[in-house]
Design a protein around this motif. Sequence first.
Motif, mmCIF file in Angstrom:
data_model
loop_
_atom_site.group_PDB
_atom_site.id
_atom_site.type_symbol
_atom_site.label_atom_id
_atom_site.label_comp_id
_atom_site.label_asym_id
_atom_site.label_seq_id
_atom_site.Cartn_x
_atom_site.Cartn_y
_atom_site.Cartn_z
ATOM 1 N N UNK A 111 1.946 -28.668 -1.646
ATOM 2 C CA UNK A 111 2.628 -28.424 -2.903
ATOM 3 C C UNK A 111 2.002 -29.318 -3.955
ATOM 4 N N UNK A 112 2.494 -29.281 -5.173
ATOM 5 C CA UNK A 112 1.902 -30.058 -6.249
ATOM 6 C C UNK A 112 2.961 -30.418 -7.270
ATOM 7 N N UNK A 113 2.619 -31.354 -8.140
ATOM 8 C CA UNK A 113 3.479 -31.725 -9.258
ATOM 9 C C UNK A 113 2.590 -31.997 -10.456
ATOM 10 N N UNK A 114 3.195 -32.118 -11.624
ATOM 11 C CA UNK A 114 2.442 -32.313 -12.856
ATOM 12 C C UNK A 114 2.669 -33.715 -13.396
ATOM 13 N N UNK A 115 1.585 -34.412 -13.738
ATOM 14 C CA UNK A 115 1.661 -35.751 -14.307
ATOM 15 C C UNK A 115 0.599 -35.877 -15.383
ATOM 16 N N UNK A 116 1.017 -36.244 -16.603
ATOM 17 C CA UNK A 116 0.099 -36.375 -17.742
ATOM 18 C C UNK A 116 -0.724 -35.116 -17.944
ATOM 19 N N UNK A 117 -0.092 -33.961 -17.733
ATOM 20 C CA UNK A 117 -0.761 -32.691 -17.933
ATOM 21 C C UNK A 117 -1.690 -32.288 -16.810
ATOM 22 N N UNK A 118 -1.779 -33.104 -15.775
ATOM 23 C CA UNK A 118 -2.672 -32.819 -14.653
ATOM 24 C C UNK A 118 -1.861 -32.382 -13.447
ATOM 25 N N UNK A 119 -2.348 -31.350 -12.746
ATOM 26 C CA UNK A 119 -1.705 -30.896 -11.521
ATOM 27 C C UNK A 119 -2.251 -31.697 -10.351
ATOM 28 N N UNK A 143 15.949 -37.076 7.377
ATOM 29 C CA UNK A 143 14.508 -37.212 7.529
ATOM 30 C C UNK A 143 13.832 -36.599 6.303
ATOM 31 N N UNK A 144 12.618 -37.038 6.030
ATOM 32 C CA UNK A 144 11.861 -36.521 4.888
ATOM 33 C C UNK A 144 10.382 -36.539 5.241
ATOM 34 N N UNK A 145 9.598 -35.633 4.660
ATOM 35 C CA UNK A 145 8.174 -35.577 4.978
ATOM 36 C C UNK A 145 7.371 -36.664 4.262
ATOM 37 N N UNK A 146 6.198 -36.912 4.785
ATOM 38 C CA UNK A 146 5.222 -37.796 4.148
ATOM 39 C C UNK A 146 4.044 -36.933 3.715
ATOM 40 N N UNK A 147 3.634 -37.075 2.460
ATOM 41 C CA UNK A 147 2.508 -36.317 1.926
ATOM 42 C C UNK A 147 1.358 -37.260 1.592
ATOM 43 N N UNK A 148 0.163 -36.701 1.490
ATOM 44 C CA UNK A 148 -0.981 -37.427 0.962
ATOM 45 C C UNK A 148 -1.205 -36.976 -0.474
ATOM 46 N N UNK A 149 -1.227 -37.929 -1.391
ATOM 47 C CA UNK A 149 -1.423 -37.644 -2.803
ATOM 48 C C UNK A 149 -2.911 -37.455 -3.072
ATOM 49 N N UNK A 150 -3.298 -36.300 -3.634
ATOM 50 C CA UNK A 150 -4.713 -36.001 -3.832
ATOM 51 C C UNK A 150 -5.355 -36.895 -4.885
ATOM 52 N N UNK A 151 -4.559 -37.422 -5.813
ATOM 53 C CA UNK A 151 -5.114 -38.274 -6.870
ATOM 54 C C UNK A 151 -5.420 -39.674 -6.362
ATOM 55 N N UNK A 152 -4.536 -40.224 -5.535
ATOM 56 C CA UNK A 152 -4.712 -41.596 -5.062
ATOM 57 C C UNK A 152 -5.263 -41.675 -3.650
ATOM 58 N N UNK A 153 -5.109 -40.583 -2.876
ATOM 59 C CA UNK A 153 -5.517 -40.615 -1.478
ATOM 60 C C UNK A 153 -4.562 -41.385 -0.592
ATOM 61 N N UNK A 154 -3.413 -41.778 -1.131
ATOM 62 C CA UNK A 154 -2.451 -42.585 -0.383
ATOM 63 C C UNK A 154 -1.251 -41.747 0.030
ATOM 64 N N UNK A 155 -0.484 -42.292 0.967
ATOM 65 C CA UNK A 155 0.768 -41.648 1.354
ATOM 66 C C UNK A 155 1.723 -41.608 0.168
#
Length: 282
Positions: free
Chosen positions: A5-13, A76-88
């Motif tokens: 999935x994705x989210x928007x931050x500073x106009x960037x997906x 419980x909740x999932x853990x994602x990898x953020x594509x911008x930072x490469x971190x959990x």
Amino acid sequence: MESNLSYTSDGETIGLTLRPDRVVVGLHVATDAEIARLSTPGGPLAGLTLVRWLENSAAVLDGAGAVPASDAIAYTAPVYTNSASGRDAVALDEVIVALHDSAEAGAFFAEHRFVSVRPLWGTTDQFVATIRSRGGEAVHFADGLNADPRVQWSVPNFHQDWQKLYAPNDPNIGIGNLWHVHNAGQYGGVPDADTDLDLAWDLNPGGSPNRIIAVVDDGVETGHPDLNPWFNPGEIPGDGKDNDGNGWIDDVNGWNFANDNNNASFTSGSDRHGTAVAGVAA
């Protein structure tokens, strides 16, 4: 559970990719001992190991497999990898919302039926709001708020596992020239009487290329290797014209108001104070 999935931050997906080998568990009793008890053979967390604690009595656990229901586990909740930072990245039950100045905050938050709201410390238009969902649902909720015309922006209040990756490689740190960054007693000074900038760099890894710093001082050396001088996109260098119509000709890197010319690097004699200030600020 959505894998991507994705989210928007500073106009960037920004993309989020599910980590199947990690999970967040909210516990009614949040202690290492409780994790150990639930991880015994046959327990609901058997085979999982603690990675780190989050706030709100939640723990990130490592290990594949679904977590069975248990009276000891709140959620419980999932853990994602953020594509911008490469971190959990973990989205729990909070979103951060910035409202336009014309928006009435009370009416907005009452209309969207948040569980609770608190101002984000140090701001006048940003708020941390608790919602009734976590994980992918929280991401979609935060992103959906951006469609409200009263909202400047909205993002999940992610927990991310930042690590110390940005220790400067500047050879001058620690040998005397930059004692204000790290004071080890050089030149007879008091150890640790410094700005603790190294700690700030760990809190905000890499800084932000979107921040512009204005220095009101004498000239700033535009060719300095530690500085990234501002460039006026409306000006054509060296053509002798005021391309952007602001009253100053060829103000490519700014304007020298002392000598009324475009030499932004100018300093008086041996004075390099503006460059030093720019370096400290940046």
